[in-house]
Design a protein around this motif. Structure first.
Motif, PDB file in Angstrom:
ATOM      1  N   ALA A  48       0.843  -1.190   0.000  1.00 43.44           N
ATOM      2  CA  ALA A  48       0.000   0.000   0.000  1.00 43.44           C
ATOM      3  C   ALA A  48       0.877   1.239   0.000  1.00 43.44           C
ATOM      4  O   ALA A  48       1.783   1.356   0.805  1.00 43.44           O
ATOM      5  CB  ALA A  48      -0.906  -0.006   1.229  1.00 43.44           C
ATOM      6  N   PRO A  49       0.662   2.178  -0.903  1.00 37.21           N
ATOM      7  CA  PRO A  49       1.541   3.329  -1.007  1.00 37.21           C
ATOM      8  C   PRO A  49       1.520   4.235   0.209  1.00 37.21           C
ATOM      9  O   PRO A  49       2.523   4.808   0.569  1.00 37.21           O
ATOM     10  CB  PRO A  49       1.019   4.086  -2.236  1.00 37.21           C
ATOM     11  CG  PRO A  49      -0.125   3.338  -2.760  1.00 37.21           C
ATOM     12  CD  PRO A  49      -0.378   2.154  -1.916  1.00 37.21           C
ATOM     13  N   GLY A  50       0.343   4.375   0.843  1.00 36.84           N
ATOM     14  CA  GLY A  50       0.271   5.152   2.060  1.00 36.84           C
ATOM     15  C   GLY A  50       0.355   6.650   1.856  1.00 36.84           C
ATOM     16  O   GLY A  50       0.269   7.176   0.761  1.00 36.84           O
ATOM     17  N   ARG A  51       0.563   7.343   2.997  1.00 39.66           N
ATOM     18  CA  ARG A  51       0.458   8.796   3.018  1.00 39.66           C
ATOM     19  C   ARG A  51       1.530   9.484   2.197  1.00 39.66           C
ATOM     20  O   ARG A  51       1.267  10.445   1.480  1.00 39.66           O
ATOM     21  CB  ARG A  51       0.524   9.275   4.479  1.00 39.66           C
ATOM     22  CG  ARG A  51       0.441  10.771   4.643  1.00 39.66           C
ATOM     23  CD  ARG A  51       0.438  11.138   6.105  1.00 39.66           C
ATOM     24  NE  ARG A  51       1.618  10.614   6.778  1.00 39.66           N
ATOM     25  CZ  ARG A  51       1.789  10.598   8.095  1.00 39.66           C
ATOM     26  NH1 ARG A  51       0.826  11.041   8.879  1.00 39.66           N
ATOM     27  NH2 ARG A  51       2.886  10.124   8.616  1.00 39.66           N
ATOM     28  N   SER A  52       2.778   9.019   2.283  1.00 37.20           N
ATOM     29  CA  SER A  52       3.875   9.735   1.625  1.00 37.20           C
ATOM     30  C   SER A  52       3.675   9.797   0.124  1.00 37.20           C
ATOM     31  O   SER A  52       3.950  10.821  -0.514  1.00 37.20           O
ATOM     32  CB  SER A  52       5.216   9.060   1.950  1.00 37.20           C
ATOM     33  OG  SER A  52       5.206   7.709   1.515  1.00 37.20           O
ATOM     34  N   VAL A  53       3.184   8.707  -0.463  1.00 38.02           N
ATOM     35  CA  VAL A  53       2.918   8.690  -1.900  1.00 38.02           C
ATOM     36  C   VAL A  53       1.656   9.489  -2.220  1.00 38.02           C
ATOM     37  O   VAL A  53       1.606  10.230  -3.203  1.00 38.02           O
ATOM     38  CB  VAL A  53       2.786   7.243  -2.405  1.00 38.02           C
ATOM     39  CG1 VAL A  53       2.298   7.212  -3.846  1.00 38.02           C
ATOM     40  CG2 VAL A  53       4.123   6.525  -2.299  1.00 38.02           C
ATOM     41  N   ALA A  54       0.643   9.372  -1.375  1.00 41.73           N
ATOM     42  CA  ALA A  54      -0.624  10.053  -1.637  1.00 41.73           C
ATOM     43  C   ALA A  54      -0.441  11.558  -1.757  1.00 41.73           C
ATOM     44  O   ALA A  54      -1.009  12.198  -2.650  1.00 41.73           O
ATOM     45  CB  ALA A  54      -1.625   9.738  -0.528  1.00 41.73           C
ATOM     46  N   LEU A  55       0.362  12.138  -0.889  1.00 37.06           N
ATOM     47  CA  LEU A  55       0.521  13.590  -0.885  1.00 37.06           C
ATOM     48  C   LEU A  55       1.265  14.097  -2.118  1.00 37.06           C
ATOM     49  O   LEU A  55       1.202  15.282  -2.433  1.00 37.06           O
ATOM     50  CB  LEU A  55       1.243  14.042   0.391  1.00 37.06           C
ATOM     51  CG  LEU A  55       0.512  13.730   1.695  1.00 37.06           C
ATOM     52  CD1 LEU A  55       1.283  14.270   2.883  1.00 37.06           C
ATOM     53  CD2 LEU A  55      -0.900  14.302   1.679  1.00 37.06           C
ATOM     54  N   ARG A  56       1.966  13.203  -2.802  1.00 35.25           N
ATOM     55  CA  ARG A  56       2.643  13.590  -4.049  1.00 35.25           C
ATOM     56  C   ARG A  56       1.857  13.161  -5.286  1.00 35.25           C
ATOM     57  O   ARG A  56       2.313  13.373  -6.410  1.00 35.25           O
ATOM     58  CB  ARG A  56       4.042  12.961  -4.110  1.00 35.25           C
ATOM     59  CG  ARG A  56       4.968  13.396  -2.989  1.00 35.25           C
ATOM     60  CD  ARG A  56       6.405  12.992  -3.271  1.00 35.25           C
ATOM     61  NE  ARG A  56       6.548  11.550  -3.443  1.00 35.25           N
ATOM     62  CZ  ARG A  56       6.812  10.709  -2.445  1.00 35.25           C
ATOM     63  NH1 ARG A  56       6.945  11.160  -1.211  1.00 35.25           N
ATOM     64  NH2 ARG A  56       6.946   9.413  -2.664  1.00 35.25           N
ATOM     65  N   ASP A  57       0.708  12.566  -5.056  1.00 36.28           N
ATOM     66  CA  ASP A  57      -0.090  12.017  -6.148  1.00 36.28           C
ATOM     67  C   ASP A  57      -1.174  13.020  -6.558  1.00 36.28           C
ATOM     68  O   ASP A  57      -1.977  13.455  -5.731  1.00 36.28           O
ATOM     69  CB  ASP A  57      -0.727  10.703  -5.696  1.00 36.28           C
ATOM     70  CG  ASP A  57      -1.455   9.985  -6.820  1.00 36.28           C
ATOM     71  OD1 ASP A  57      -1.334  10.429  -7.978  1.00 36.28           O
ATOM     72  OD2 ASP A  57      -2.144   8.992  -6.541  1.00 36.28           O
ATOM     73  N   ARG A  58      -1.199  13.358  -7.831  1.00 33.37           N
ATOM     74  CA  ARG A  58      -2.201  14.289  -8.351  1.00 33.37           C
ATOM     75  C   ARG A  58      -3.613  13.791  -8.088  1.00 33.37           C
ATOM     76  O   ARG A  58      -4.532  14.579  -7.806  1.00 33.37           O
ATOM     77  CB  ARG A  58      -1.951  14.457  -9.853  1.00 33.37           C
ATOM     78  CG  ARG A  58      -3.002  15.244 -10.619  1.00 33.37           C
ATOM     79  CD  ARG A  58      -2.510  15.449 -12.052  1.00 33.37           C
ATOM     80  NE  ARG A  58      -3.575  15.906 -12.930  1.00 33.37           N
ATOM     81  CZ  ARG A  58      -4.359  15.101 -13.645  1.00 33.37           C
ATOM     82  NH1 ARG A  58      -4.174  13.775 -13.590  1.00 33.37           N
ATOM     83  NH2 ARG A  58      -5.290  15.594 -14.436  1.00 33.37           N
ATOM     84  N   ALA A  59      -3.815  12.478  -8.137  1.00 35.92           N
ATOM     85  CA  ALA A  59      -5.156  11.918  -7.954  1.00 35.92           C
ATOM     86  C   ALA A  59      -5.692  12.211  -6.559  1.00 35.92           C
ATOM     87  O   ALA A  59      -6.901  12.447  -6.387  1.00 35.92           O
ATOM     88  CB  ALA A  59      -5.137  10.412  -8.199  1.00 35.92           C
TER      89      ALA A  59
END
Length: 404
Positions: A207-218
């Motif tokens: 699961a990518p989690g928070r660190s990836v989510a905050l850099r994800d345009r989606a």
């Protein structure tokens, strides 16, 4: 089924049943009863409806302030301590509310109620459900809780009205506070899973989690889409009775039609949950938001007809509850459940601000233009932009295959 799996299954059912009950009680008492208490409080406190309504707005905004720290707590510790403490605080605050003598005291109590709501209502309950259920069973679990809570207004508006009529608003709050205290022992049952529901199977991926989510345009597109639609729904809910009155309908007819919003919001949740097996969540949610936009655009044109007003309200109401289910599914299917509480808290901040501010904006438009036509066009435009934002998120590239 192994003994451990059977034990976890029983505990999942216990948690789900518990949250279905406490969400119904919590929404009914902490939120919906305010509409019944507004007039007698205004009279007793020698104030105006606008000022007393402002206390409710302060409650909503205070909940937004604590959304992220509470989300982090839920990720790290689960919901038991937070929700139980919130229930204790809520019962005490309801009793304190019954004793307020000034508007300033009311505002202080309502700010506390906002914190209690953030600790005990959907923003806390949904992360708990996400932590217990995997991707396959999570939508139905979320549907169970939100459909149960959808009955809160049906139960507690008449109950609050009867109490106020028979005993006055202060005694009513004492009774409601004692009833709300029943959620204290129930929330002690809301424990964390013994093991984190993690990835499994040949399709599993971290699961990518928070660190990836905050850099994800989606992630930011999801936040924008849900924020726009939340503001549109709350503005519509607050002003629909007044708008229908401007178009010549009686108060009784207008209030009755507005009551369809709750019924069809539940129907919308049922339908969209059932259709998920054939359609991606983001696309399905965007389609429902487009239906809402169409209903808002058409309402000024067809509202003078009773059947036209009913049709438009039904069309808008179908989407009114979909965002509640879409948010946890959209976030968890992309970023997993590990940091869901924190991510949901971050999205909740702009959603709450929109919830508080959109009705005020609609009031300003109405007073400036002398009618609700432009306000409804603005509501429809927000729904269309929300649909566009969710459509632009595309298909999740990482979907954790969670046990459920």
């Amino acid at each position: 089924m192994t003994g451990e799996e059977g034990f976890d299954s029983r505990r999942r059912r216990t948690v789900l049943t518990t949250l279905s009950i406490t969400q119904t009680i919590g929404y009914g008492i902490l939120l919906y009863s305010y509409a019944v208490l507004l007039e007698p409080m205004t009279r007793d406190l020698s104030s105006s409806p606008a000022v007393v309504t402002g206390a409710y707005t302060a409650s909503v905004l205070t909940g937004a302030v604590v959304a992220v720290p509470f989300g982090r707590w839920l990720d790290r510790h689960g919901g038991r301590a937070l929700m139980t403490t919130g229930s204790v605080g809520g019962a005490l605050l309801l009793l304190a509310w019954s004793r307020v003598e000034t508007v300033a005291q009311l505002y202080v109590v309502q700010c506390g109620i906002g914190i209690v709501g953030a600790a005990t209502l959907y923003d806390a309950a949904i992360p708990v459900v996400v932590s217990w259920y995997g991707t396959r069973t999570r939508p139905r679990a979320l549907l169970t809780v939100t459909v149960a809570a959808g009955s809160a207004s049906t139960i507690f508006l008449p109950l609050s009205g009867w109490l106020v009529e028979r005993h006055g608003w202060r005694t009513s709050l004492v009774v409601l506070g004692l009833l709300y205290a029943s959620t204290i022992p129930l929330h002690t049952l809301v424990r964390r899973p013994h093991r984190r529901i993690g990835t499994a199977g040949p399709q599993a991926a971290p699961a990518p989690g928070r660190s990836v989510a905050l850099r994800d345009r989606a992630f930011w597109l999801i936040a924008v889409g849900l924020t726009l639609e939340t503001g549109a729904v709350n503005a519509f809910n607050v002003h629909i009775v007044s708008a229908l009155g401007q178009w010549g309908h009686s108060p009784a007819f207008s209030a009755g039609i507005a009551g369809l919003l709750g019924v069809f919001s539940v129907a919308g949740r049922l339908v969209t949950t059932g259709l998920r097996r054939w359609c991606a969540t983001a696309m399905l949610t965007a389609a429902v938001f487009c239906l809402q936009a169409l209903a808002a655009f058409l309402l000024p044109v067809i509202a003078t007809s009773p059947f036209g007003a009913i049709g438009a309200v039904i069309g808008f109401g179908i989407g009114a509850g979909v965002g509640t289910i879409a948010k946890p599914i959209l976030l968890s299917e992309r970023y997993g459940s590990q940091d869901y509480g924190t991510l949901a808290g971050m999205v909740a901040i702009p959603m709450t601000l929109a919830k508080a501010g959109a009705p005020l904006a609609a009031s300003f438009i109405n007073s400036s233009t002398g009618g609700y036509q432009l306000a409804l066009v603005s509501i429809g435009a927000c729904c269309m932009l929300a649909a566009a934002a969710l459509t632009a998120t595309g298909t999740p590239r990482t979907i954790p295959a969670l046990r459920g």
